[in-house]
Design a protein around this motif. Structure first.
Motif, PDB file in Angstrom:
ATOM      1  N   ARG A 104     -12.175  -1.891 -19.328  1.00  0.00           N
ATOM      2  CA  ARG A 104     -10.883  -1.260 -19.019  1.00  0.00           C
ATOM      3  C   ARG A 104     -10.737  -0.892 -17.552  1.00  0.00           C
ATOM      4  N   ARG A 105     -11.789  -1.081 -16.783  1.00  0.00           N
ATOM      5  CA  ARG A 105     -11.829  -0.768 -15.348  1.00  0.00           C
ATOM      6  C   ARG A 105     -11.576   0.719 -15.085  1.00  0.00           C
ATOM      7  N   SER A 106     -11.987   1.555 -16.015  1.00  0.00           N
ATOM      8  CA  SER A 106     -11.855   3.002 -15.821  1.00  0.00           C
ATOM      9  C   SER A 106     -13.173   3.631 -15.374  1.00  0.00           C
ATOM     10  N   MET A 107     -14.250   2.848 -15.371  1.00  0.00           N
ATOM     11  CA  MET A 107     -15.558   3.344 -14.957  1.00  0.00           C
ATOM     12  C   MET A 107     -16.211   2.343 -14.018  1.00  0.00           C
ATOM     13  N   VAL A 108     -16.940   2.880 -13.055  1.00  0.00           N
ATOM     14  CA  VAL A 108     -17.675   2.024 -12.127  1.00  0.00           C
ATOM     15  C   VAL A 108     -19.067   2.624 -11.928  1.00  0.00           C
ATOM     16  N   LYS A 109     -20.069   1.741 -11.830  1.00  0.00           N
ATOM     17  CA  LYS A 109     -21.438   2.145 -11.526  1.00  0.00           C
ATOM     18  C   LYS A 109     -21.903   1.373 -10.310  1.00  0.00           C
ATOM     19  N   LEU A 110     -22.615   2.056  -9.440  1.00  0.00           N
ATOM     20  CA  LEU A 110     -23.235   1.439  -8.272  1.00  0.00           C
ATOM     21  C   LEU A 110     -24.737   1.629  -8.409  1.00  0.00           C
ATOM     22  N   LEU A 111     -25.479   0.543  -8.239  1.00  0.00           N
ATOM     23  CA  LEU A 111     -26.935   0.603  -8.298  1.00  0.00           C
ATOM     24  C   LEU A 111     -27.475   0.112  -6.969  1.00  0.00           C
ATOM     25  N   TYR A 112     -28.423   0.846  -6.400  1.00  0.00           N
ATOM     26  CA  TYR A 112     -29.000   0.440  -5.118  1.00  0.00           C
ATOM     27  C   TYR A 112     -30.409   1.003  -4.992  1.00  0.00           C
ATOM     28  N   TRP A 113     -31.200   0.366  -4.124  1.00  0.00           N
ATOM     29  CA  TRP A 113     -32.552   0.813  -3.823  1.00  0.00           C
ATOM     30  C   TRP A 113     -32.472   1.844  -2.710  1.00  0.00           C
TER      31      TRP A 113
ATOM     32  N   GLY B  27     -28.554 -13.483  -9.736  1.00  0.00           N
ATOM     33  CA  GLY B  27     -29.626 -14.181  -9.035  1.00  0.00           C
ATOM     34  C   GLY B  27     -30.115 -13.430  -7.813  1.00  0.00           C
ATOM     35  N   ALA B  28     -30.089 -12.120  -7.859  1.00  0.00           N
ATOM     36  CA  ALA B  28     -30.486 -11.295  -6.718  1.00  0.00           C
ATOM     37  C   ALA B  28     -31.640 -10.388  -7.126  1.00  0.00           C
ATOM     38  N   ASP B  29     -32.230  -9.743  -6.133  1.00  0.00           N
ATOM     39  CA  ASP B  29     -33.323  -8.805  -6.353  1.00  0.00           C
ATOM     40  C   ASP B  29     -32.782  -7.387  -6.237  1.00  0.00           C
ATOM     41  N   PRO B  30     -32.895  -6.571  -7.285  1.00  0.00           N
ATOM     42  CA  PRO B  30     -32.371  -5.208  -7.222  1.00  0.00           C
ATOM     43  C   PRO B  30     -33.078  -4.325  -6.190  1.00  0.00           C
ATOM     44  N   LEU B  31     -34.268  -4.725  -5.749  1.00  0.00           N
ATOM     45  CA  LEU B  31     -35.022  -3.936  -4.780  1.00  0.00           C
ATOM     46  C   LEU B  31     -34.803  -4.409  -3.347  1.00  0.00           C
ATOM     47  N   SER B  32     -33.807  -5.242  -3.142  1.00  0.00           N
ATOM     48  CA  SER B  32     -33.570  -5.847  -1.829  1.00  0.00           C
ATOM     49  C   SER B  32     -32.863  -4.916  -0.845  1.00  0.00           C
TER      50      SER B  32
END
Length: 113
Positions: free
Chosen positions: A50-59, A35-40
């Motif tokens: 498996r918690r062996s990979m992580v991705k971070l997305l940000y504007w 329920g958030a805005d990715p461009l915020s």
């Protein structure tokens, strides 16, 4: 460049994320499930089953940026506490990415005493 300030909101997606998703797929998760805005200007954290990979997305001022880390051994330890909407603190993100497993994390001082 990933620059975190005290005002940056960091959201941890609680579900298991398909790491094949890229910008549009992750933005869909952010809008529909968080329920958030990715461009915020907030930072969004996704972890695979498996918690062996992580991705971070940000504007990043003029476009979306994606940061990705894959472990060769072991797994990421998720923070034990987060708010109902998935917010975590900067130190929780740092410990997750660095592989620190705290026995007890607390402030050095108490406010209001």
């Amino acid at each position: 460049m990933l620059g975190l300030t005290a005002a940056t909101h960091i959201y941890l997606y609680r579900g298991r994320c398909d790491m094949r998703k890229s910008f549009d797929g992750l933005c869909g998760i952010i809008r529909s499930e968080l329920g958030a805005d990715p461009l915020s200007g907030s930072l969004f954290v996704f972890v695979n089953r498996r918690r062996s990979m992580v991705k971070l997305l940000y504007w990043d001022r003029d476009g979306l940026a994606l940061w990705y880390k894959r472990l060769e051994r072991g797994c990421f330890i998720l923070p034990e506490r987060w708010t109902e909407d998935g917010l975590i603190e900067r130190r929780d993100l740092t410990m997750l990415l660095e592989g620190i497993v705290p026995k007890k994390v607390g402030k050095r001082y108490k406010i209001g005493i």
